[in-house]
Design a protein around this motif. Sequence first.
Motif, short mmCIF file in Angstrom:
data_model
loop_
_atom_site.label_atom_id
_atom_site.label_comp_id
_atom_site.label_asym_id
_atom_site.label_seq_id
_atom_site.Cartn_x
_atom_site.Cartn_y
_atom_site.Cartn_z
N GLY A 137 1.03 -1.35 -0.30
CA GLY A 137 -0.31 0.36 0.20
C GLY A 137 0.59 0.89 -0.19
O GLY A 137 0.58 2.11 -0.49
N SER A 167 -5.26 0.11 -4.33
CA SER A 167 -4.59 0.70 -2.67
C SER A 167 -5.50 -0.02 -1.87
O SER A 167 -5.01 0.32 -0.52
CB SER A 167 -4.17 2.64 -3.13
N GLY A 211 -3.54 2.59 -8.81
CA GLY A 211 -2.48 2.30 -8.23
C GLY A 211 -2.24 1.02 -8.57
O GLY A 211 -0.49 1.80 -8.91
N TYR A 251 -5.24 -2.05 2.34
CA TYR A 251 -4.87 -1.10 3.08
C TYR A 251 -6.40 -2.11 3.89
O TYR A 251 -6.24 -1.50 5.72
CB TYR A 251 -5.26 0.97 3.44
N ALA A 259 1.11 3.56 -2.88
CA ALA A 259 0.21 5.16 -2.54
C ALA A 259 1.96 6.57 -2.93
O ALA A 259 1.97 7.43 -3.58
CB ALA A 259 0.38 5.78 -1.34
N LYS A 260 3.30 5.67 -3.00
CA LYS A 260 4.39 6.73 -3.62
C LYS A 260 4.86 6.50 -5.16
O LYS A 260 4.71 7.56 -5.54
CB LYS A 260 5.96 5.92 -2.77
N VAL A 315 2.11 6.23 -7.19
CA VAL A 315 1.08 7.46 -8.03
C VAL A 315 1.35 9.24 -7.81
O VAL A 315 1.01 9.93 -8.72
CB VAL A 315 -0.45 7.42 -6.87
N ALA A 316 2.11 9.23 -6.65
CA ALA A 316 2.47 10.79 -5.94
C ALA A 316 3.19 10.95 -7.36
O ALA A 316 3.09 12.00 -7.33
CB ALA A 316 2.66 10.96 -4.81
#
Length: 434
Positions: free
Chosen positions: A163, A280, A178, A284, A167-168, A170-171
């Motif tokens: 997860g 994602s 995701g 989680y 997230a990393k 996607v950023a």
Amino acid sequence: MERKRFSWGVVLGLALLGFSRSVGWALNKGLSFPLLSSYTQSAFIKGTILALEGIIGLLIPPLLGYYSDTLKSKHGRRRPFIMIGGILAGVAALMIYTAYALGVPLAGFALTLAFFYFSMHLYTAQFRALMPDTIESGERGKASGVITLLEWAGNLFLFGLAGFLIAKAVAETGEAEGIKALAQTPYLKIPFIVTAAFLIGAALFVYFIVKEPKAPEIEEDESLIGYLKSIVENKDFLKFYAAQTLWWMSFEFIAIFLYGILAFILHGSATEENVKAVTSLGLYLMALFNITVLLGALPGGIIYDKLGRRLSIILGGIIFALPQLWGWFIRTQTEIVIALGLAGIGWGILMAASYPVIGDLLTHYEKEAFTGRYYGFFEATRSLPVLLAGTIGGAIVDLAGENYRILFPIGALLVLLAMPMIWRMKNLEPGEQS
């Protein structure tokens, strides 16, 4: 059988092995479905491929568990299987990433998954058998609580890692989906490398550090057919194995199709885009489920030793089933979070309470030399539900017009059907007689 005094070192060694194996299974649960969604949208095809785990787990643990009971080796009965299986499973985890990165066809990717499942199940029964081999009956609940705690912590670790990496990714990429974002970065390889390291490292640790008791002399061994026949003839074993098949099938309905369930509830359909959009969130939620499993695991082990076998198993089963009954009415992400959190507590109690049952039954029936074969069958009744849930669950969803929500009430019904079987076991509690 020779016994050693209770050793926290042995328990922690087994717990480390359980942690590593859970990291491996979590990698499969967390990433295989979304990666397969790159190949096909069919729930039935994806479910059938993931159900290969069930076919392999149905065959390999009972057979190798049986032969590990009679293995005459200076390295022990269980540890050689653990070392070989752990190394192969680590290699297979790296192969899954390599196959996807190279863009192999669906058939090739499915075969790679099958090799991973085969490697993991080479030592499933032997891992399970080591606990009753080394822990006395009255202390197995305590040991089971710790081992279960670390096993589900392994799931939590992998889901949390995946997860975080998504997230990393996607950023960094700006990609909304995701798994697509993760595939565009070097981060996709990290969960596979970490998993391989844990699988290989833990197997070597147990092989070199954990010592098995001296193998007992088996005066009247059971043939392979005789041992399978004895399970059918002994009603306690038969009832427990049947009940475990039902509650694991309920679990696998949710575990295999979680991304489809989330996509259907939150976006109205489980298209490739919607599945990847909830990847994602799904990771989680799996992490959350595992946190609450941890909360239920230690009390489950204590209840098993102190308050009774039936009570602990039935309590865990009911707590696990009730949120699934509610699942048919769930419409929001908040409701999903609450339901999975509550279900996790029940599942933790159920897992910690059910693990020692076979060992205690073998003690009662004076068959403690046969832990490998009976825990092999124990694992088969955990693998059969993967096969059934993957194929039947996928077919049910397709027949219901891709309504994944229908899996919730069906799963709850299976758990509730298992509880009377546990209640009617004659020799589950200490001191009970046939």
